[in-house]
Scaffold this motif. Structure first.
Motif, short mmCIF file in Angstrom:
data_model
loop_
_atom_site.label_atom_id
_atom_site.label_comp_id
_atom_site.label_asym_id
_atom_site.label_seq_id
_atom_site.Cartn_x
_atom_site.Cartn_y
_atom_site.Cartn_z
N GLY A 1 0.82 -1.21 0.00
CA GLY A 1 0.00 0.00 0.00
C GLY A 1 0.85 1.25 0.00
N LYS A 2 1.85 1.29 0.85
CA LYS A 2 2.74 2.45 0.95
C LYS A 2 3.58 2.58 -0.33
CE LYS A 2 3.05 4.85 4.13
NZ LYS A 2 2.38 6.13 4.43
N TYR A 3 4.10 1.47 -0.81
CA TYR A 3 4.90 1.51 -2.04
C TYR A 3 4.10 2.09 -3.20
CZ TYR A 3 8.29 -1.74 0.16
OH TYR A 3 9.21 -2.35 0.97
N ILE A 4 2.88 1.61 -3.36
CA ILE A 4 2.04 2.09 -4.47
C ILE A 4 1.70 3.56 -4.27
CG2 ILE A 4 -0.20 1.84 -5.62
CD1 ILE A 4 0.07 -1.24 -4.96
N GLU A 5 1.43 3.95 -3.05
CA GLU A 5 1.15 5.36 -2.74
C GLU A 5 2.33 6.24 -3.17
OE1 GLU A 5 1.11 7.78 1.41
OE2 GLU A 5 -0.24 6.05 1.32
N TRP A 6 3.53 5.82 -2.82
CA TRP A 6 4.72 6.59 -3.20
C TRP A 6 4.90 6.63 -4.71
CZ3 TRP A 6 8.27 3.73 0.76
CH2 TRP A 6 8.06 4.25 2.04
N LEU A 7 4.66 5.51 -5.37
CA LEU A 7 4.81 5.45 -6.83
C LEU A 7 3.83 6.38 -7.52
CD1 LEU A 7 5.36 1.62 -7.26
CD2 LEU A 7 7.07 3.42 -7.61
N LEU B 1 -0.27 -2.96 -10.22
CA LEU B 1 0.09 -3.29 -8.84
C LEU B 1 -1.09 -3.10 -7.90
CD1 LEU B 1 3.66 -1.73 -8.63
CD2 LEU B 1 3.07 -4.15 -8.85
N THR B 2 -1.87 -2.05 -8.12
CA THR B 2 -3.05 -1.80 -7.29
C THR B 2 -4.05 -2.94 -7.42
OG1 THR B 2 -2.77 0.59 -7.43
CG2 THR B 2 -4.98 -0.22 -6.87
N THR B 3 -4.30 -3.37 -8.64
CA THR B 3 -5.23 -4.47 -8.89
C THR B 3 -4.73 -5.76 -8.25
OG1 THR B 3 -5.99 -3.48 -10.95
CG2 THR B 3 -6.39 -5.84 -10.68
N LEU B 4 -3.46 -6.07 -8.45
CA LEU B 4 -2.89 -7.27 -7.85
C LEU B 4 -3.01 -7.22 -6.32
CD1 LEU B 4 0.29 -7.80 -10.03
CD2 LEU B 4 -1.52 -9.48 -9.66
N LYS C 1 -5.17 -5.43 -4.36
CA LYS C 1 -6.55 -5.47 -3.85
C LYS C 1 -7.27 -6.79 -4.14
CE LYS C 1 -7.46 -0.53 -3.85
NZ LYS C 1 -8.24 0.56 -4.45
N GLU C 2 -7.09 -7.29 -5.36
CA GLU C 2 -7.87 -8.45 -5.77
C GLU C 2 -7.20 -9.79 -5.50
OE1 GLU C 2 -9.16 -7.98 -9.81
OE2 GLU C 2 -10.01 -6.00 -9.41
N HIS C 3 -5.89 -9.79 -5.32
CA HIS C 3 -5.20 -11.06 -5.17
C HIS C 3 -4.32 -11.15 -3.92
CE1 HIS C 3 -6.55 -12.25 -9.13
NE2 HIS C 3 -6.13 -11.08 -9.59
N ARG C 4 -3.38 -10.22 -3.80
CA ARG C 4 -2.41 -10.35 -2.70
C ARG C 4 -3.06 -10.27 -1.33
NH1 ARG C 4 0.11 -7.75 1.11
NH2 ARG C 4 2.19 -8.39 1.73
#
Length: 115
Positions: free
Chosen positions: A40-46, A59-62, A64-67
């Motif tokens: 979550g933090k990594y994607i926020e920074w990206l 990455l967001t989809t992976l 929320k929907e999978h990881r």
């Protein structure tokens, strides 16, 4: 074999995260403090650093929907789900690597994978 596919999913996510950490360092400069080291933090920074939207969306989809659901201890991943996840993971990893290459050398053949 039921636990085999769940274990595969876990390791697929580890592979994505390994590349994602290099990608985050490129855009953010570091992985931050230990408590900030999560998808979550990594994607926020990206997103804040204007990383390629193809990457951040994937990455967001992976995440929320999978990881996130897969990390639940009672979750069991079936063969077809693991195979589908592998394809999505491969795409996410290729997009991150291509973007990193593009930023290092815009004429790199690998960099031409991105629009």
């Amino acid at each position: 074999f039921r636990s085999l596919y769940t274990a595969a999913a876990f390791h697929i996510f580890r592979a994505i995260e390994g590349v994602m950490q290099d990608y985050v360092i490129l855009f953010h400069g570091s992985l931050g403090k230990e408590s900030d080291r999560n998808w979550g933090k990594y994607i926020e920074w990206l997103v804040a650093a204007n990383a390629t939207i193809l990457v951040t969306d994937k990455l967001t989809t992976l995440r929320k929907e999978h990881r996130n659901p897969t990390m639940h201890p009672k979750m069991v991943i079936l063969k077809q789900e693991a195979m589908s996840l592998l394809v999505d993971a491969q795409m996410a990893i290729q997009l991150m690597i291509a973007d990193m290459e593009k930023r290092k050398d815009p004429n790199s053949p690998l960099a031409k994978m991105l629009p």
